[in-house]
Design an enzyme around this catalytic site. Structure first.
Site, mmCIF file in Angstrom:
data_model
loop_
_atom_site.group_PDB
_atom_site.id
_atom_site.type_symbol
_atom_site.label_atom_id
_atom_site.label_comp_id
_atom_site.label_asym_id
_atom_site.label_seq_id
_atom_site.Cartn_x
_atom_site.Cartn_y
_atom_site.Cartn_z
ATOM 1 N N CYS A 196 -2.328 25.417 -24.112
ATOM 2 C CA CYS A 196 -1.197 24.506 -23.939
ATOM 3 C C CYS A 196 -1.287 23.890 -22.555
ATOM 4 C CB CYS A 196 0.125 25.265 -24.087
ATOM 5 S SG CYS A 196 1.565 24.172 -24.152
ATOM 6 N N CYS A 201 5.974 31.982 -20.950
ATOM 7 C CA CYS A 201 5.175 31.916 -22.178
ATOM 8 C C CYS A 201 3.727 32.306 -21.902
ATOM 9 C CB CYS A 201 5.229 30.504 -22.749
ATOM 10 S SG CYS A 201 4.231 30.318 -24.242
ATOM 11 N N CYS A 217 7.049 35.381 -30.677
ATOM 12 C CA CYS A 217 7.122 34.119 -29.944
ATOM 13 C C CYS A 217 6.554 34.264 -28.541
ATOM 14 C CB CYS A 217 8.573 33.690 -29.749
ATOM 15 S SG CYS A 217 9.463 33.490 -31.243
ATOM 16 N N GLU A 239 -4.271 31.200 -32.720
ATOM 17 C CA GLU A 239 -3.657 32.223 -33.551
ATOM 18 C C GLU A 239 -2.651 31.593 -34.510
ATOM 19 O OE1 GLU A 239 -4.392 36.195 -31.001
ATOM 20 O OE2 GLU A 239 -2.456 35.256 -30.637
ATOM 21 N N CYS A 253 5.202 26.520 -19.064
ATOM 22 C CA CYS A 253 6.473 27.245 -19.122
ATOM 23 C C CYS A 253 6.226 28.660 -18.586
ATOM 24 C CB CYS A 253 6.995 27.284 -20.551
ATOM 25 S SG CYS A 253 7.212 25.633 -21.242
ATOM 26 N N CYS A 268 3.463 30.325 -39.009
ATOM 27 C CA CYS A 268 3.622 29.766 -37.666
ATOM 28 C C CYS A 268 2.269 29.185 -37.261
ATOM 29 C CB CYS A 268 4.076 30.889 -36.735
ATOM 30 S SG CYS A 268 4.296 30.364 -35.044
HETATM 31 N N1 SAH Z 1 5.487 24.060 -27.243
HETATM 32 C C1 SAH Z 1 6.412 24.110 -28.326
HETATM 33 C C2 SAH Z 1 5.948 25.003 -29.450
HETATM 34 C C3 SAH Z 1 5.869 26.472 -29.090
HETATM 35 S S1 SAH Z 1 7.083 27.277 -29.988
HETATM 36 C C4 SAH Z 1 7.773 24.505 -27.798
HETATM 37 O O1 SAH Z 1 7.889 24.779 -26.617
HETATM 38 O O2 SAH Z 1 8.746 24.451 -28.537
HETATM 39 C C5 SAH Z 1 7.173 28.826 -29.280
HETATM 40 C C6 SAH Z 1 8.613 29.210 -29.016
HETATM 41 O O3 SAH Z 1 8.620 30.527 -28.416
HETATM 42 C C7 SAH Z 1 9.243 28.295 -28.023
HETATM 43 O O4 SAH Z 1 10.620 28.167 -28.238
HETATM 44 C C8 SAH Z 1 8.996 29.032 -26.741
HETATM 45 O O5 SAH Z 1 9.830 28.585 -25.731
HETATM 46 C C9 SAH Z 1 9.251 30.450 -27.169
HETATM 47 N N2 SAH Z 1 8.631 31.424 -26.265
HETATM 48 C C10 SAH Z 1 7.587 31.238 -25.459
HETATM 49 N N3 SAH Z 1 7.290 32.365 -24.781
HETATM 50 C C11 SAH Z 1 8.163 33.284 -25.184
HETATM 51 C C12 SAH Z 1 8.349 34.658 -24.866
HETATM 52 N N4 SAH Z 1 7.543 35.299 -24.001
HETATM 53 N N5 SAH Z 1 9.337 35.328 -25.488
HETATM 54 C C13 SAH Z 1 10.121 34.707 -26.392
HETATM 55 N N6 SAH Z 1 9.989 33.409 -26.735
HETATM 56 C C14 SAH Z 1 9.030 32.705 -26.132
#
Ligand code: SAH
Length: 367
Positions: free
Chosen positions: A118, A125, A341, A98, A122, A111
């Site tokens: 991935c 996420c 995000c 996406e 985490c 974005c």
């Molecule tokens: N893997 C990289 C790039 C992904 S960026 C990284 O971790 O930085 C996506 C951003 O959204 C990251 O800061 C991630 O931690 C955040 N994110 C992931 N899941 C989320 C959620 N459910 N709600 C808000 N932010 C989230």
């Protein structure tokens, strides 16, 4: 660099300028062809070699026979009420990633995804729940920009790129660096280094390598100020704990003038949003030129967390602010189409079998 061979032709979107130069030199031509080609492809939007009138007839014939200019295809478009657009982009073999476009009055941010799924896990996420299939190649990364800009047309320009879509960009180092070089190349998209941001969960050795080869803005997904909590939320912390991460951040900031690191911090109710958490964060960031971006948690099906309430987020921001840390609260965009995000899921043929492991864990928990 890995040129993608989705036909038996060489895809020219797989090369940055240096790669293209090497390509032309290898075929016995001049390196400056690289610049000519980049201009045609990215500035003129021409993908038909016959229209590249400053190339000799013989070269055009050669390129037609052996090369192609092929971006991945947008197959689904969703538009949110706030103008945010989310595209599902076809990456072959049942895989989709996406890409999200976020228009604002003074800029348009794309974005971009770096991997199909991935490999990190985490816990907050939704991309993580999908498991992992593979790295995207250069044409599939820069191709998201190429396809998006074509779809948007001339009146909506992409002015900023954030590598914050699906995947961990620093685990796809070479391809992401080549694609970011293209974004910043004057003969390609010509974005300034302040307008291209890579976001990482903290792959320390790759952060150290990055400032040697590519000058872009850095965001770090921090989310916790103690190893104990970060080990749980961002498991790569077990491999590269906070002390190492912070050192890498200081080094990255030092490597360029006026550089700071943006720390992303997702607000999880009762998990990382207390006064003590704010104190720990202030202490942790005291020796790094930093800015903090608080991200209200975006829920997804089966997520085990809740977003902190507004009052708590504002208090947390004020605490950081009072300690002299520039702190913003990220406005959630594209909520009604799950484009925010951590909500990007695409379609992943999961080779890591993570979704099965997660299912088993859930079943065990359920008794
Ligand atoms: N893997 C990289 C790039 C992904 S960026 C990284 O971790 O930085 C996506 C951003 O959204 C990251 O800061 C991630 O931690 C955040 N994110 C992931 N899941 C989320 C959620 N459910 N709600 C808000 N932010 C989230």
């Amino acid at each position: 660099m890995n040129a993608s061979v989705n036909t038996d032709k060489v895809n020219l979107l797989d090369f940055d300028r240096e790669g293209l130069k090497a390509f032309f030199v290898e075929m016995g031509d001049k390196p400056f062809r690289a610049t000519q080609l980049l201009k045609w492809i990215y500035q003129e939007g021409v993908d038909d070699f016959d229209q590249m009138t400053n190339l000799s007839k013989a070269l055009r014939t050669y390129l037609k026979e052996h090369c192609c200019i092929k971006a991945p295809e947008i197959i689904v478009e969703q538009k949110a009420s706030d103008g945010t657009r989310k595209w599902a982009v076809q990456m072959g073999c049942g895989n989709r990633v996406e890409t999200v476009f976020i228009p604002e009055s003074n800029r348009g941010t794309l974005c971009v995804s770096s991997q199909v799924g991935c490999a990190l896990a985490c816990t907050f996420c939704s991309t993580a729940q999908q498991g992992f299939n593979r790295n995207l190649n250069v044409s599939e990364i820069i191709g998201q920009l190429y396809a998006a800009q074509r779809r948007l047309g001339a009146e909506q320009k992409i002015t900023n790129v954030v590598m914050m879509g699906m995947g961990e960009p620093l685990l796809n180092f070479d391809n992401v660096v080549a694609a970011m070089n293209l974004m910043m190349d004057d003969f390609c998209y010509g974005l300034s280094k302040r307008r291209v941001t890579i976001s990482t969960s903290g792959v320390v050795p790759a952060m150290n390598r990055l400032h040697e080869v590519c000058d872009v803005s850095m965001a770090v997904s921090l989310h916790a100020a103690s190893d104990k909590l970060r080990d749980e939320l961002v498991p790569i912390n077990q491999k590269y704990p906070l002390q190492q991460l912070m050192q890498a951040c200081r080094d990255y900031a030092k490597a360029g003038p006026r550089r700071h690191i943006t720390f992303e911090y997702v607000m999880l109710a009762g998990i990382n949003d207390s006064a003590q958490d704010a104190k720990d964060l202030i202490r942790l960031l005291s020796h790094v030129p930093s800015k903090v971006n608080l991200i209200p948690f975006n829920p997804f099906p089966q997520s085990i967390y809740q977003c902190s309430d507004e009052q708590t987020i504002l208090q947390f921001r004020d605490r950081l602010h009072n300690a002299g840390i520039v702190t913003t609260i990220r406005k959630t965009r594209g909520e009604d189409i799950d484009a925010a995000c951590g909500q990007l899921v695409g379609q992943v043929d999961d080779k890591s079998r993570r979704h099965l492991k997660l299912q088993q864990m859930a079943l065990k928990k359920a008794g």
